[in-house]
Design a protein around this motif. Sequence first.
Motif, PDB file in Angstrom:
ATOM      1  N   ILE A  41      -2.911   0.871  -0.740  1.00 33.90           N
ATOM      2  CA  ILE A  41      -4.191   1.652  -0.963  1.00 33.90           C
ATOM      3  C   ILE A  41      -4.822   0.189  -2.504  1.00 33.90           C
ATOM      4  CG2 ILE A  41      -5.435   3.085  -2.422  1.00 33.90           C
ATOM      5  CD1 ILE A  41      -3.778   4.903  -1.423  1.00 33.90           C
ATOM      6  N   GLU A  42      -4.194   0.058  -2.962  1.00 31.19           N
ATOM      7  CA  GLU A  42      -5.291  -0.778  -4.146  1.00 31.19           C
ATOM      8  C   GLU A  42      -5.600  -2.098  -3.546  1.00 31.19           C
ATOM      9  OE1 GLU A  42      -2.273   0.344  -4.832  1.00 31.19           O
ATOM     10  OE2 GLU A  42      -2.267   2.124  -6.571  1.00 31.19           O
ATOM     11  N   HIS A  43      -4.419  -2.927  -2.677  1.00 34.02           N
ATOM     12  CA  HIS A  43      -4.551  -4.588  -2.224  1.00 34.02           C
ATOM     13  C   HIS A  43      -5.885  -3.836  -0.901  1.00 34.02           C
ATOM     14  CE1 HIS A  43      -4.330  -8.283  -0.177  1.00 34.02           C
ATOM     15  NE2 HIS A  43      -3.741  -7.337   1.077  1.00 34.02           N
ATOM     16  N   LEU A  44      -5.761  -3.339  -0.281  1.00 35.07           N
ATOM     17  CA  LEU A  44      -6.724  -2.744   0.896  1.00 35.07           C
ATOM     18  C   LEU A  44      -7.785  -2.167   0.309  1.00 35.07           C
ATOM     19  CD1 LEU A  44      -4.996  -1.219   3.721  1.00 35.07           C
ATOM     20  CD2 LEU A  44      -5.209  -3.392   3.242  1.00 35.07           C
ATOM     21  N   ASN A  45      -7.927  -1.805  -0.757  1.00 34.32           N
ATOM     22  CA  ASN A  45      -9.254  -1.293  -1.511  1.00 34.32           C
ATOM     23  C   ASN A  45      -9.806  -2.693  -2.362  1.00 34.32           C
ATOM     24  OD1 ASN A  45      -9.779   1.668  -1.660  1.00 34.32           O
ATOM     25  ND2 ASN A  45      -8.410   1.977  -3.494  1.00 34.32           N
ATOM     26  N   ASP A  46      -9.309  -3.279  -2.233  1.00 34.71           N
ATOM     27  CA  ASP A  46      -9.827  -4.935  -3.168  1.00 34.71           C
ATOM     28  C   ASP A  46     -10.250  -6.044  -2.156  1.00 34.71           C
ATOM     29  OD1 ASP A  46      -8.904  -3.879  -5.874  1.00 34.71           O
ATOM     30  OD2 ASP A  46      -7.389  -5.327  -5.900  1.00 34.71           O
ATOM     31  N   LYS A 105       1.638  -3.899  13.745  1.00 35.24           N
ATOM     32  CA  LYS A 105       0.686  -4.773  14.016  1.00 35.24           C
ATOM     33  C   LYS A 105      -0.559  -3.774  13.103  1.00 35.24           C
ATOM     34  CE  LYS A 105       1.647  -5.767  18.502  1.00 35.24           C
ATOM     35  NZ  LYS A 105       1.871  -4.963  20.730  1.00 35.24           N
ATOM     36  N   MET A 106       0.144  -2.142  12.608  1.00 36.55           N
ATOM     37  CA  MET A 106      -0.696  -1.095  11.734  1.00 36.55           C
ATOM     38  C   MET A 106      -0.491  -2.058  10.700  1.00 36.55           C
ATOM     39  SD  MET A 106      -0.732   1.022  13.584  1.00 36.55           S
ATOM     40  CE  MET A 106      -1.235   2.137  12.665  1.00 36.55           C
ATOM     41  N   LEU A 107       0.018  -3.324   9.803  1.00 34.09           N
ATOM     42  CA  LEU A 107      -0.348  -3.614   8.557  1.00 34.09           C
ATOM     43  C   LEU A 107      -0.810  -4.958   8.835  1.00 34.09           C
ATOM     44  CD1 LEU A 107       3.627  -4.377   6.756  1.00 34.09           C
ATOM     45  CD2 LEU A 107       1.686  -2.610   6.156  1.00 34.09           C
ATOM     46  N   ASP A 108      -1.278  -6.051   9.936  1.00 28.19           N
ATOM     47  CA  ASP A 108      -1.719  -6.875  10.671  1.00 28.19           C
ATOM     48  C   ASP A 108      -3.531  -5.760  10.780  1.00 28.19           C
ATOM     49  OD1 ASP A 108      -0.193  -8.614  10.179  1.00 28.19           O
ATOM     50  OD2 ASP A 108       0.130  -9.199  11.926  1.00 28.19           O
ATOM     51  N   LEU A 109      -3.285  -4.674  11.408  1.00 28.49           N
ATOM     52  CA  LEU A 109      -4.374  -4.226  11.298  1.00 28.49           C
ATOM     53  C   LEU A 109      -5.198  -3.466  10.250  1.00 28.49           C
ATOM     54  CD1 LEU A 109      -3.748  -2.213  14.802  1.00 28.49           C
ATOM     55  CD2 LEU A 109      -5.485  -3.176  14.233  1.00 28.49           C
ATOM     56  N   ALA A 110      -4.713  -3.446   9.466  1.00 27.43           N
ATOM     57  CA  ALA A 110      -5.503  -3.141   7.494  1.00 27.43           C
ATOM     58  C   ALA A 110      -5.722  -3.610   7.277  1.00 27.43           C
ATOM     59  CB  ALA A 110      -4.212  -2.405   7.350  1.00 27.43           C
ATOM     60  N   GLU A 111      -5.266  -5.147   7.789  1.00 22.69           N
ATOM     61  CA  GLU A 111      -5.384  -6.553   6.625  1.00 22.69           C
ATOM     62  C   GLU A 111      -6.625  -6.810   7.468  1.00 22.69           C
ATOM     63  OE1 GLU A 111      -5.079  -8.015   3.983  1.00 22.69           O
ATOM     64  OE2 GLU A 111      -3.037  -7.164   3.595  1.00 22.69           O
ATOM     65  N   ALA A 112      -6.613  -6.845   8.484  1.00 20.44           N
ATOM     66  CA  ALA A 112      -8.133  -7.456   9.337  1.00 20.44           C
ATOM     67  C   ALA A 112      -9.377  -6.216   8.822  1.00 20.44           C
ATOM     68  CB  ALA A 112      -8.141  -7.368  10.630  1.00 20.44           C
ATOM     69  N   GLY A 113      -9.115  -4.926   9.290  1.00 20.40           N
ATOM     70  CA  GLY A 113      -9.871  -3.910   9.388  1.00 20.40           C
ATOM     71  C   GLY A 113     -10.485  -3.958   7.665  1.00 20.40           C
ATOM     72  N   THR A 114     -10.292  -3.854   6.889  1.00 20.19           N
ATOM     73  CA  THR A 114     -10.732  -3.968   5.083  1.00 20.19           C
ATOM     74  C   THR A 114     -11.198  -5.335   5.069  1.00 20.19           C
ATOM     75  OG1 THR A 114      -8.762  -4.617   4.302  1.00 20.19           O
ATOM     76  CG2 THR A 114      -9.141  -2.108   4.611  1.00 20.19           C
ATOM     77  N   LYS A 115     -10.489  -6.342   5.846  1.00 23.65           N
ATOM     78  CA  LYS A 115     -11.398  -8.150   5.106  1.00 23.65           C
ATOM     79  C   LYS A 115     -12.967  -8.010   5.837  1.00 23.65           C
ATOM     80  CE  LYS A 115      -7.010 -10.319   3.371  1.00 23.65           C
ATOM     81  NZ  LYS A 115      -6.296 -11.704   4.216  1.00 23.65           N
ATOM     82  N   ALA A 116     -12.710  -8.038   6.933  1.00 23.52           N
ATOM     83  CA  ALA A 116     -13.751  -7.741   8.074  1.00 23.52           C
ATOM     84  C   ALA A 116     -15.025  -6.291   7.556  1.00 23.52           C
ATOM     85  CB  ALA A 116     -13.441  -8.100   9.234  1.00 23.52           C
ATOM     86  N   SER A 136     -22.234   2.901  -0.544  1.00 18.64           N
ATOM     87  CA  SER A 136     -21.693   3.229  -1.558  1.00 18.64           C
ATOM     88  C   SER A 136     -20.526   4.514  -1.197  1.00 18.64           C
ATOM     89  CB  SER A 136     -22.250   2.695  -2.533  1.00 18.64           C
ATOM     90  OG  SER A 136     -23.080   3.568  -2.173  1.00 18.64           O
ATOM     91  N   GLN A 137     -20.941   5.115  -1.014  1.00 19.06           N
ATOM     92  CA  GLN A 137     -19.793   6.571   0.099  1.00 19.06           C
ATOM     93  C   GLN A 137     -18.811   6.392   0.280  1.00 19.06           C
ATOM     94  OE1 GLN A 137     -21.631   9.220  -1.080  1.00 19.06           O
ATOM     95  NE2 GLN A 137     -23.487   8.287  -1.493  1.00 19.06           N
ATOM     96  N   LEU A 138     -18.739   5.321   0.967  1.00 21.97           N
ATOM     97  CA  LEU A 138     -17.352   5.257   1.615  1.00 21.97           C
ATOM     98  C   LEU A 138     -16.897   3.643   1.545  1.00 21.97           C
ATOM     99  CD1 LEU A 138     -16.250   7.133   4.451  1.00 21.97           C
ATOM    100  CD2 LEU A 138     -17.546   5.099   6.021  1.00 21.97           C
ATOM    101  N   ASP A 139     -16.524   4.257  -0.128  1.00 24.78           N
ATOM    102  CA  ASP A 139     -15.807   2.318  -0.248  1.00 24.78           C
ATOM    103  C   ASP A 139     -14.886   2.215  -1.013  1.00 24.78           C
ATOM    104  OD1 ASP A 139     -16.338   4.477  -3.105  1.00 24.78           O
ATOM    105  OD2 ASP A 139     -17.428   2.946  -3.617  1.00 24.78           O
ATOM    106  N   SER A 140     -13.711   3.010   0.110  1.00 22.76           N
ATOM    107  CA  SER A 140     -11.922   3.297  -0.928  1.00 22.76           C
ATOM    108  C   SER A 140     -11.375   3.682   0.684  1.00 22.76           C
ATOM    109  CB  SER A 140     -11.617   4.222  -1.817  1.00 22.76           C
ATOM    110  OG  SER A 140     -11.892   5.817  -1.073  1.00 22.76           O
TER     111      SER A 140
END
Length: 580
Positions: A129-134, A353-364, A369-373
């Motif tokens: 969570i913390e990493h992906l939020n960043d 694959k799920m981890l790679d999707l999480a990284e790819a999705g949140t970085k792109a 501001s109502q959906l920022d976490s």
Amino acid sequence: MDAQGRGRADDIDPADQWVLNPSTGEYELRLGPPAPQSGVPAPRRPRPSEEAPRARGRTDAPGRSRPETPGRAVPPPRRHRGAPEEPLPGRRGRRPVKKASKSKKVLLWTGGTMAFVLVAGAGAAYFYIEHLNDNIASVSDDGASTGGFSKDKAINILLIGTDKRTGKGNGSYGDAGSVGHADTTILLHVSKDRSNATALSIPRDLITDVPDCPTTQEDGTQKVIPGTRQVRFNTSLGQDGRTPSCTMRTVTELTGVKPDNFMVADFNAVKTLTSAVGGVDVCLGKDLDDPDSHLKLSKGIHTIEGEQALAFVRTRHAVGFGGDLSRIELQQQFLSSLMRKLKSNDTLTSPSKMLDLAEAGTKALTVDSQLDSIGKLKDLGLELGKLNTKNLTFTTVPVVDNPAEKVKATVVLNESTAPQVFDMIRSDVSFTAVKEQKKREAAAVAARLKGTKAPASEVRVRIFNGGAVAGSAQQTLSWLQNEEGVTKSENAGNAPASLAKTTLEYAPDQADQARRLADLMGLPGSAMKPGESVTNDQGLPAMTLTLGKDFEGAGVSLTTPSKTPEGVQKSTADKVQCAK
């Protein structure tokens, strides 16, 4: 992504560090080495002396480092069925969790061509969570949204893909020097009961009006960017400093639908997401060779990812009529295939694959501001995950060539069909044949609207204003008496309470009068309420018409279309289609 080092310590395969909890249906991260298997599987409980070193000994993948949180401890593994009865620390008294479908844990869609599916990774990997939020970038919605989606209402998400040349290897794509226009825009509407959804593509070359847009600047101040009339839709983003909130306002002006949230993605989203799932299958009805998008594929089925996937969704000269509308159809086919891949067991049961999707999705992904976490994205994804892809319809705003142009380069609304499409979305009507809904509607219409109709001169009705614009009751009275011949009608003033929907209450012996009034006013069967009559000013029995908040004016039909207009292009996400 290279698996070497992702969670690998003491030569442990990273795939072995994910454990399926049968009580919840979720994969959980196990940091210690696997315990010897017994007749009843149970997680190994490390001794206090070794627990901390094992947490410190975990290594992260390159680029996936996360900041240490003071005082934060690694939570103990959940107890499997059949494990010792003593609850783990901090988990006493917890009720057993009902096993849930893994497919509903996946978050299915986000913005533009690719943001439409980015949430899939975000919700599935909430371990980080913390990493992906960043990873997530957000910008203000500037008051253009409803304030965010709600779990008990229909959901409208504006998904935007930009043509900005950001990211490695993207210099040859998009318009040179582009500030990031709205190159691909989809309004995703999910029904209130989550039984169906519509993905409405808005052509970038559609001529429309862009309104004045209050926009938050980098220093926190607000500036109103003046609107422009009769310009391309794609200039609602990037042009003159416009942000996604301006595209949101433009969509509201165009369709009458106010989005709850927006999500934006760039070219990198296509490349990283398709690689994360191991490629997406596409079908071609002919050979494609487009030097502009760098796409060259033979007829048949291909698995594409990375640069080739980006070339596929950007090609237009090699398909259809060679324009933006043909490209939109190609993108819709691609998205359908990508969502089928995301919901497949091959993806859902692969932790890597799920981890790679999480990284790819949140970085792109850039969100409002109502959906920022990750928490908010997860909640949205769980709502979207309730939908079956066979009831997700892709369609495009109905348009025609711009009659003002000799050389056709832009399009304008098809005024005969576009309003009906917008009305179906506003009224939460499915574009797919959802059988139960159609049966209910058909039964209501058959029972209340079919039958003999009394002459207009015999219709007696009292008119209340129950939430419509002030003066609506008198306006309706004048229209009925002067234009429709309903002379035995009267204005009864304001109703005791406001109503969301207009209703007509009548006694059984007034059914023929009710059918006549419904026919004149365009009332749907659901608006007709069998009940009791009232006494009018002449002491005669009369019906009660209450104008609700949905009332738009005398003579304006309240009947919502029950099917897609003829000629409107549509496809569903569960079917494989070949590009031609």
